[in-house]
Design an enzyme around this catalytic site. Sequence first.
Site, mmCIF file in Angstrom:
data_model
loop_
_atom_site.group_PDB
_atom_site.id
_atom_site.type_symbol
_atom_site.label_atom_id
_atom_site.label_comp_id
_atom_site.label_asym_id
_atom_site.label_seq_id
_atom_site.Cartn_x
_atom_site.Cartn_y
_atom_site.Cartn_z
ATOM 1 N N TYR A 32 -8.890 13.575 2.634
ATOM 2 C CA TYR A 32 -8.450 13.372 4.004
ATOM 3 C C TYR A 32 -6.883 13.202 4.000
ATOM 4 O O TYR A 32 -6.505 12.237 4.363
ATOM 5 C CB TYR A 32 -9.142 12.389 4.594
ATOM 6 C CG TYR A 32 -9.432 12.907 6.114
ATOM 7 C CD1 TYR A 32 -10.284 13.609 6.647
ATOM 8 C CD2 TYR A 32 -8.535 12.132 7.056
ATOM 9 C CE1 TYR A 32 -10.279 14.025 7.761
ATOM 10 C CE2 TYR A 32 -8.682 12.668 8.477
ATOM 11 C CZ TYR A 32 -9.439 13.506 8.990
ATOM 12 O OH TYR A 32 -9.673 13.868 10.285
ATOM 13 N N HIS A 34 -2.858 13.183 3.652
ATOM 14 C CA HIS A 34 -1.872 12.713 4.822
ATOM 15 C C HIS A 34 -0.603 12.380 4.227
ATOM 16 O O HIS A 34 -0.247 12.871 3.093
ATOM 17 C CB HIS A 34 -2.305 11.143 5.645
ATOM 18 C CG HIS A 34 -2.479 9.968 4.795
ATOM 19 N ND1 HIS A 34 -1.567 9.550 3.833
ATOM 20 C CD2 HIS A 34 -3.768 9.306 4.595
ATOM 21 C CE1 HIS A 34 -1.933 8.653 3.295
ATOM 22 N NE2 HIS A 34 -3.156 8.357 3.600
ATOM 23 N N HIS A 37 0.066 10.925 0.900
ATOM 24 C CA HIS A 37 -0.443 11.585 -0.306
ATOM 25 C C HIS A 37 0.571 12.558 -0.457
ATOM 26 O O HIS A 37 0.718 12.954 -1.861
ATOM 27 C CB HIS A 37 -1.757 12.265 -0.046
ATOM 28 C CG HIS A 37 -2.992 11.260 0.248
ATOM 29 N ND1 HIS A 37 -3.734 11.152 1.386
ATOM 30 C CD2 HIS A 37 -3.624 10.634 -0.639
ATOM 31 C CE1 HIS A 37 -4.624 10.565 1.355
ATOM 32 N NE2 HIS A 37 -4.419 9.810 0.027
ATOM 33 N N ASP A 150 -0.595 0.543 -1.339
ATOM 34 C CA ASP A 150 -1.811 -0.427 -1.895
ATOM 35 C C ASP A 150 -1.444 -1.303 -3.242
ATOM 36 O O ASP A 150 -1.820 -0.672 -4.318
ATOM 37 C CB ASP A 150 -2.976 0.878 -2.194
ATOM 38 C CG ASP A 150 -3.314 1.378 -1.017
ATOM 39 O OD1 ASP A 150 -3.550 0.581 0.152
ATOM 40 O OD2 ASP A 150 -3.570 2.486 -1.045
ATOM 41 N N LYS A 184 4.010 3.493 7.187
ATOM 42 C CA LYS A 184 3.198 4.528 7.660
ATOM 43 C C LYS A 184 1.711 4.536 7.391
ATOM 44 O O LYS A 184 1.058 4.122 6.379
ATOM 45 C CB LYS A 184 3.563 6.063 7.462
ATOM 46 C CG LYS A 184 5.111 6.459 7.924
ATOM 47 C CD LYS A 184 5.252 7.692 7.891
ATOM 48 C CE LYS A 184 6.726 8.205 8.733
ATOM 49 N NZ LYS A 184 6.694 9.698 8.460
ATOM 50 N N SER A 185 1.053 4.676 8.428
ATOM 51 C CA SER A 185 -0.405 4.363 8.235
ATOM 52 C C SER A 185 -1.249 5.256 9.402
ATOM 53 O O SER A 185 -0.577 5.071 10.576
ATOM 54 C CB SER A 185 -0.938 3.149 8.442
ATOM 55 O OG SER A 185 -2.279 2.782 8.125
ATOM 56 N N SER A 186 -2.304 5.807 8.787
ATOM 57 C CA SER A 186 -3.193 6.430 10.141
ATOM 58 C C SER A 186 -3.699 5.563 10.995
ATOM 59 O O SER A 186 -3.903 5.839 12.162
ATOM 60 C CB SER A 186 -4.322 7.137 9.312
ATOM 61 O OG SER A 186 -5.106 6.167 8.364
ATOM 62 N N ARG A 187 -3.588 4.091 10.466
ATOM 63 C CA ARG A 187 -4.106 2.953 11.273
ATOM 64 C C ARG A 187 -2.999 2.890 12.590
ATOM 65 O O ARG A 187 -3.637 2.268 13.591
ATOM 66 C CB ARG A 187 -4.362 1.832 10.587
ATOM 67 C CG ARG A 187 -5.797 1.706 9.682
ATOM 68 C CD ARG A 187 -5.726 0.679 8.992
ATOM 69 N NE ARG A 187 -6.867 0.473 7.908
ATOM 70 C CZ ARG A 187 -6.605 0.827 6.863
ATOM 71 N NH1 ARG A 187 -5.655 1.343 6.464
ATOM 72 N NH2 ARG A 187 -7.691 0.974 6.080
#
Length: 283
Positions: A32, A34, A37, A150, A184-187
């Site tokens: 998945y 983004h 990545h 992370d 940046k984060s999908s959250r």
Amino acid sequence: MKVISTVAGLQEELKEFHSAHKSVALVPTMGYLHEGHISLIDAARRDNEIVVLSDFVNPTQFGPNEDYESYPRDLERDREIAEKAGVDYLFAPSVEEMYGTDGGIQFAAGPATSILCGASRPGHFNGVLQIVTKLFHIVQPTNAYFGQKDAQQLALIEMLARDYFFPVTICSVPIVREEDGLAKSSRNVFLTSEERKEAPFIQQALLLAKQDFLQHQDKKQAIETAKEYIHANTSGRIDYIEVWSYPDLQEVQANTEKLIVAAAVYFSEVRLIDNILFSTEEI
């Protein structure tokens, strides 16, 4: 780009590159893909002759209250993104391929998992180190790429490679940030408009903690400075703000050279994490 689903198939493809001493990069992901990545792939592409991206949702790093089955998967979408980004081999094995045998061997990531995000995810990092070890053996990369966002995972993998003598260089890719400093984060899409305005203050709080620590060499004071700043400027609820040595994630000593200040903050619908790595030589 080739998509490969078997260990033997990937090893056969990479054999000639290893024999020719070409540099092989590994970018481990759970798919998945983004923007974060993509930054890993870009760094790997820049520094290496061959880039391998793994796309595998690893079941052993999910806890009993974490829904492995609902984790987003879209291999075709990942294939298109990876190919456009310049990946040479997309390794997308099945669970049976990666865990077809079970000799009962367990991974224990150690005391560094009892802090930060590991405190609320028992067993998670055991599974992370298990799958990373498998990937290191399969790919035999020259360099492996992980995101600094992370940071606890990155630290544990750095320790794994160092302490178990893996012949691989662990490459940390800096956090990708918005213009206002928010990681940046999908959250981030789950933040309300007001929370989105407040969220960049997390990074500002960490920068203040770093500055305070470098000035006073007092971990507790630095943490308190960051907490007060977040309380004063956001509606978020602090999960943790901590300062540790890096990468060992131990108490700061007089001879500690590299440190991490990290935070996790809850807003109404989302938990955001951020961190800053710094050196005592910056004093």
